[in-house]
Every structure is written in C-alpha cells, then in structure tokens.
Scaffold this active site. Structure first.
Site, PDB file in Angstrom:
ATOM      1  N   ARG A 102       0.876  -1.186   0.000  1.00  0.00           N
ATOM      2  CA  ARG A 102       0.000   0.000   0.000  1.00  0.00           C
ATOM      3  C   ARG A 102       0.898   1.215   0.000  1.00  0.00           C
ATOM      4  O   ARG A 102       1.688   1.414   0.934  1.00  0.00           O
ATOM      5  CB  ARG A 102      -0.905  -0.003   1.232  1.00  0.00           C
ATOM      6  CG  ARG A 102      -1.560   1.359   1.454  1.00  0.00           C
ATOM      7  CD  ARG A 102      -2.667   1.314   2.470  1.00  0.00           C
ATOM      8  NE  ARG A 102      -3.829   0.629   1.955  1.00  0.00           N
ATOM      9  CZ  ARG A 102      -5.046   0.714   2.488  1.00  0.00           C
ATOM     10  NH1 ARG A 102      -5.254   1.463   3.557  1.00  0.00           N
ATOM     11  NH2 ARG A 102      -6.063   0.063   1.958  1.00  0.00           N
ATOM     12  N   HIS A 129      -7.492   0.788  -6.317  1.00  0.00           N
ATOM     13  CA  HIS A 129      -7.684  -0.072  -5.134  1.00  0.00           C
ATOM     14  C   HIS A 129      -8.338  -1.383  -5.600  1.00  0.00           C
ATOM     15  O   HIS A 129      -9.504  -1.652  -5.306  1.00  0.00           O
ATOM     16  CB  HIS A 129      -8.561   0.662  -4.121  1.00  0.00           C
ATOM     17  CG  HIS A 129      -8.483   0.113  -2.735  1.00  0.00           C
ATOM     18  ND1 HIS A 129      -7.711  -0.982  -2.390  1.00  0.00           N
ATOM     19  CD2 HIS A 129      -9.091   0.515  -1.583  1.00  0.00           C
ATOM     20  CE1 HIS A 129      -7.862  -1.216  -1.089  1.00  0.00           C
ATOM     21  NE2 HIS A 129      -8.679  -0.334  -0.580  1.00  0.00           N
ATOM     22  N   GLN A 132     -10.081  -3.950  -3.093  1.00  0.00           N
ATOM     23  CA  GLN A 132     -11.366  -3.464  -2.585  1.00  0.00           C
ATOM     24  C   GLN A 132     -12.474  -3.724  -3.604  1.00  0.00           C
ATOM     25  O   GLN A 132     -13.552  -4.203  -3.256  1.00  0.00           O
ATOM     26  CB  GLN A 132     -11.272  -1.960  -2.294  1.00  0.00           C
ATOM     27  CG  GLN A 132     -12.583  -1.353  -1.830  1.00  0.00           C
ATOM     28  CD  GLN A 132     -13.007  -1.833  -0.460  1.00  0.00           C
ATOM     29  OE1 GLN A 132     -12.229  -1.775   0.485  1.00  0.00           O
ATOM     30  NE2 GLN A 132     -14.234  -2.320  -0.340  1.00  0.00           N
ATOM     31  N   ASP A 219     -17.160   7.436  -1.522  1.00  0.00           N
ATOM     32  CA  ASP A 219     -15.886   7.342  -0.789  1.00  0.00           C
ATOM     33  C   ASP A 219     -15.599   8.719  -0.189  1.00  0.00           C
ATOM     34  O   ASP A 219     -16.261   9.705  -0.537  1.00  0.00           O
ATOM     35  CB  ASP A 219     -14.768   6.903  -1.770  1.00  0.00           C
ATOM     36  CG  ASP A 219     -13.443   6.591  -1.058  1.00  0.00           C
ATOM     37  OD1 ASP A 219     -13.437   6.418   0.185  1.00  0.00           O
ATOM     38  OD2 ASP A 219     -12.405   6.532  -1.750  1.00  0.00           O
ATOM     39  N   CYS A 259     -16.298   1.752   0.883  1.00  0.00           N
ATOM     40  CA  CYS A 259     -15.113   0.942   1.175  1.00  0.00           C
ATOM     41  C   CYS A 259     -14.655   1.107   2.623  1.00  0.00           C
ATOM     42  O   CYS A 259     -13.959   0.245   3.149  1.00  0.00           O
ATOM     43  CB  CYS A 259     -13.986   1.294   0.212  1.00  0.00           C
ATOM     44  SG  CYS A 259     -13.405   2.995   0.343  1.00  0.00           S
ATOM     45  N   ARG A 287     -13.583  -8.432   1.890  1.00  0.00           N
ATOM     46  CA  ARG A 287     -12.166  -8.176   1.654  1.00  0.00           C
ATOM     47  C   ARG A 287     -11.361  -9.445   1.956  1.00  0.00           C
ATOM     48  O   ARG A 287     -10.451  -9.822   1.229  1.00  0.00           O
ATOM     49  CB  ARG A 287     -11.660  -7.028   2.546  1.00  0.00           C
ATOM     50  CG  ARG A 287     -12.204  -5.654   2.208  1.00  0.00           C
ATOM     51  CD  ARG A 287     -11.762  -5.180   0.841  1.00  0.00           C
ATOM     52  NE  ARG A 287     -10.316  -5.150   0.706  1.00  0.00           N
ATOM     53  CZ  ARG A 287      -9.512  -4.169   1.128  1.00  0.00           C
ATOM     54  NH1 ARG A 287     -10.043  -3.101   1.700  1.00  0.00           N
ATOM     55  NH2 ARG A 287      -8.208  -4.218   0.958  1.00  0.00           N
TER      56      ARG A 287
HETATM   57  N1  NVA Z   1      -9.872   6.874  -1.271  1.00  0.00           N
HETATM   58  C1  NVA Z   1      -9.511   6.409   0.046  1.00  0.00           C
HETATM   59  C2  NVA Z   1      -9.771   4.947   0.166  1.00  0.00           C
HETATM   60  C3  NVA Z   1      -9.446   4.357   1.506  1.00  0.00           C
HETATM   61  C4  NVA Z   1      -9.667   2.883   1.585  1.00  0.00           C
HETATM   62  C5  NVA Z   1      -8.052   6.735   0.312  1.00  0.00           C
HETATM   63  O1  NVA Z   1      -7.229   6.552  -0.587  1.00  0.00           O
HETATM   64  O2  NVA Z   1      -7.730   7.195   1.410  1.00  0.00           O
HETATM   65  N1   CP Z   2     -11.171  -0.030   2.601  1.00  0.00           N
HETATM   66  C1   CP Z   2      -9.877  -0.113   3.010  1.00  0.00           C
HETATM   67  O1   CP Z   2      -8.950  -0.339   2.222  1.00  0.00           O
HETATM   68  O2   CP Z   2      -9.715   0.031   4.355  1.00  0.00           O
HETATM   69  P1   CP Z   2      -8.342   0.228   5.123  1.00  0.00           P
HETATM   70  O3   CP Z   2      -7.789   1.568   4.715  1.00  0.00           O
HETATM   71  O4   CP Z   2      -8.725   0.187   6.568  1.00  0.00           O
HETATM   72  O5   CP Z   2      -7.405  -0.879   4.758  1.00  0.00           O
END
Ligand code: NVA
Ligand code: CP
Length: 300
Positions: A102, A129, A132, A219, A259, A287
């Site tokens: 990540r 993502h 997800q 989101d 998500c 997930r």
């Molecule tokens: N768009 C959000 C998704 C988190 C799972 C982010 O990147 O923070």
């Molecule tokens: N939806 C998601 O990816 O959650 P986290 O940021 O908690 O991993």
C-alpha cells in the site's frame, strides 16, 4: 495470474474466476472446511499509509491459507530512508513468496513487479484499489445475483472511482459517475471507458447519476495524503452526498456500498449509512474472502 497491480490488467474471465473462488472460500470458511493452499509461504505486507481492513484481512487470510504474513511499515524499512525500490524488490524476492504493498505512486508497485521475481499485490495506491473492488463485486453479486447492474459512484474521481469504473465495466455493468469537473477520474481510466460506448455515463450532477441505480458507491472527499486539501475539498464536494433524496431516484432495493472508513455527514448521511450497514459490513467482510482468492491465484 502473476500479479494484481490494477484491474486494467485483468480480463473479464480472470475477474469472474477470482469471484467464483472467493465465493467458494467464503462458503468453506463458514462451514469450517480449511484450505491450507499456501502452507509454508510468507507474504510481506509493505504499508506507507494507514490501514485497518487491508492489513487485518491480508494477515488473517494468509493464516487461514496455512501461510504467514509479515507487517512491514515503510517507517521501519530502509525503503523509507531512500533505498531504491529496484533493490528492495530483488532483496525481498529472495526471502518472501509474495508482497502486498500500500503506497502512494502506482509506479512503485509496477517497479516492484518489474524488478522483483515474486507476485506483487496492490493494496491501494493513489491510482487504484483493486482488492477493494473485487470484494465490492463479490458483495454486489451476492446481494443482486448478477454483475450487470446499474452501478453508480458519487464523489471524488479517486483510486476507488478508477477501480470501480474499470472493474464494473469489464463485468458488464452500466456505470454512472457523478463528480465535480475538476475531480474527474484518471485520464487513463477515461480513455479505457471509450471501449464501452453506451455503458459509461459521467456527469457533475449526482441526481442524474443515481437515477435507476441498483447500487450506489461513495468514498471520502479527502483521501490519505490529501489531508491538507480537506477544507477546499469540503467546498468542492458539498453537493456530493449519498442521502435519502438521492436514493429516492434509484431503483427500489438499491444497495449502498462504502469501502470505509466513512465520514458520516460528509459523503454519506448517518441515516443512509445505518440503513445499509449490513451491506456495507458484508462488503468489508468480503475483503477477506476476495483477497484469499487473489493470494491463491497469485501465490499457489
Ligand atoms: N480513497 C480512500 C480509500 C481508503 C480505503 C483513500 O485513498 O484514502
Ligand atoms: N477499505 C480499506 O482499504 O480500508 P483500510 O484503509 O482500513 O485498509
């Protein structure tokens, strides 16, 4: 499947095969039937951003598959002090059987795959993502019995929007997006949508996108790494809330998906969130199952 870098790389059949495997692993998990398909294998999990769901579901998934997962924060790895990704990729390939990462730049994930010799799984970048959205597709199919639904996304044209558009178009859904003109999805994704004339619609008016929707996604307005833009984004996204008014124009029984983490009172009302909590937490649960399918497909 060698890697999961982005859904753009997968065919429709590969996506559906992953979803079928995810359903099987979920059913067997509930029935207590173990599948130690990754016995003796180790997954490294590199995190340059926070996580609740991704971290816990990958670690638990590896354990349930008979393997082991290592949590590697970029604050502790030498990569956080500037060791090149090319070298990190080649070193970790000598110890591990797979890497989940990540991070911010999609290029870092692509480079790990290019220079390393083990499967790389994208656990979120600024661009996409994919894990997800595989869980999202699994959840929609569970609840609606099909994937060729009217899928609507309201809000920022961010990583989630990019993956939702690509994934749902590939499996035959009709995709409607509402976002402000200056927060549209990535140009590469908009180019991709041209292969699906009549299946993709983008507007800056949420009420137009939500019309006849079978499922509405949203989101956060400010993603991880955009904390400094919070105030300006609150203004830009003020009219982009999933609320009762929006659901009134959707199909009866329209699902709501998020998500998570969610900001109640911003992109979604408390009322809508709680009315659809069962669907949203099924999505979070999936997930685990969808990622076990990805781990098996890449690492077995
Ligand atoms: N768009 C959000 C998704 C988190 C799972 C982010 O990147 O923070
Ligand atoms: N939806 C998601 O990816 O959650 P986290 O940021 O908690 O991993």
């Amino acid at each position: 499947m060698k890697h999961l870098l982005k859904l753009l790389d997968l065919s429709r059949d590969e996506i559906v095969e992953l979803l079928d495997l995810a359903d099987k692993l979920k059913a067997d998990n509930k029935a207590g039937i173990p599948h130690p398909l990754l016995k003796g294998k180790t997954l490294g999990m590199i995190f340059s951003k926070s996580s609740t769901r991704t971290r816990v579901s990958f670690e638990t998934g590896m354990y349930q598959l008979g393997g082991h997962a290592l949590f590697l924060s970029n604050r502790d790895l030498q990569i956080g002090r500037g060791e090149p990704v090319q070298d990190t990729a080649r070193v970790l390939s000598r110890y591990l059987d797979g890497i989940m990462i990540r991070t911010f730049a999609q290029q870092e994930v692509e480079d790990l795959a290019k220079y390393g010799s083990i499967p790389i799984i994208n656990g979120l970048t600024d661009f996409c993502h994919p894990c997800q959205v595989l869980a999202d597709m699994q959840t929609v199919r569970e609840h609606k019995g099909r994937l060729d639904v009217n899928m609507c996304y309201i809000g920022d044209g961010n990583n989630m929007a990019n993956s939702l558009i690509v994934g749902f178009l590939k499996v035959g859904a009709h995709v409607s997006i509402a976002c402000p003109a200056s927060y549209q999805p990535d140009a590469q994704v908009l180019d991709f949508t041209r292969q699906y004339p009549g299946q993709f619609f983008m507007t800056d008016k949420p009420i137009e996108a939500a019309k006849d929707a079978d499922v509405i996604f949203t989101d956060v307005w400010a993603s991880m790494g955009q904390e400094d833009e919070k105030a300006i984004r609150e203004q830009a996204f003020a009219g982009y809330q999933v609320n009762a008014e929006l659901l009134a124009v959707a199909h009866e029984g329209c699902m709501v998906q998020h998500c998570l983490p969610a900001h109640r009172g911003e992109e979604i009302t408390e009322e809508v969130f709680e009315a659809h909590a069962d669907e949203i937490f099924d999505e979070a649960e999936n997930r685990l199952h969808a990622q076990k399918a990805v781990l098996v497909a890449c690492m077995k």
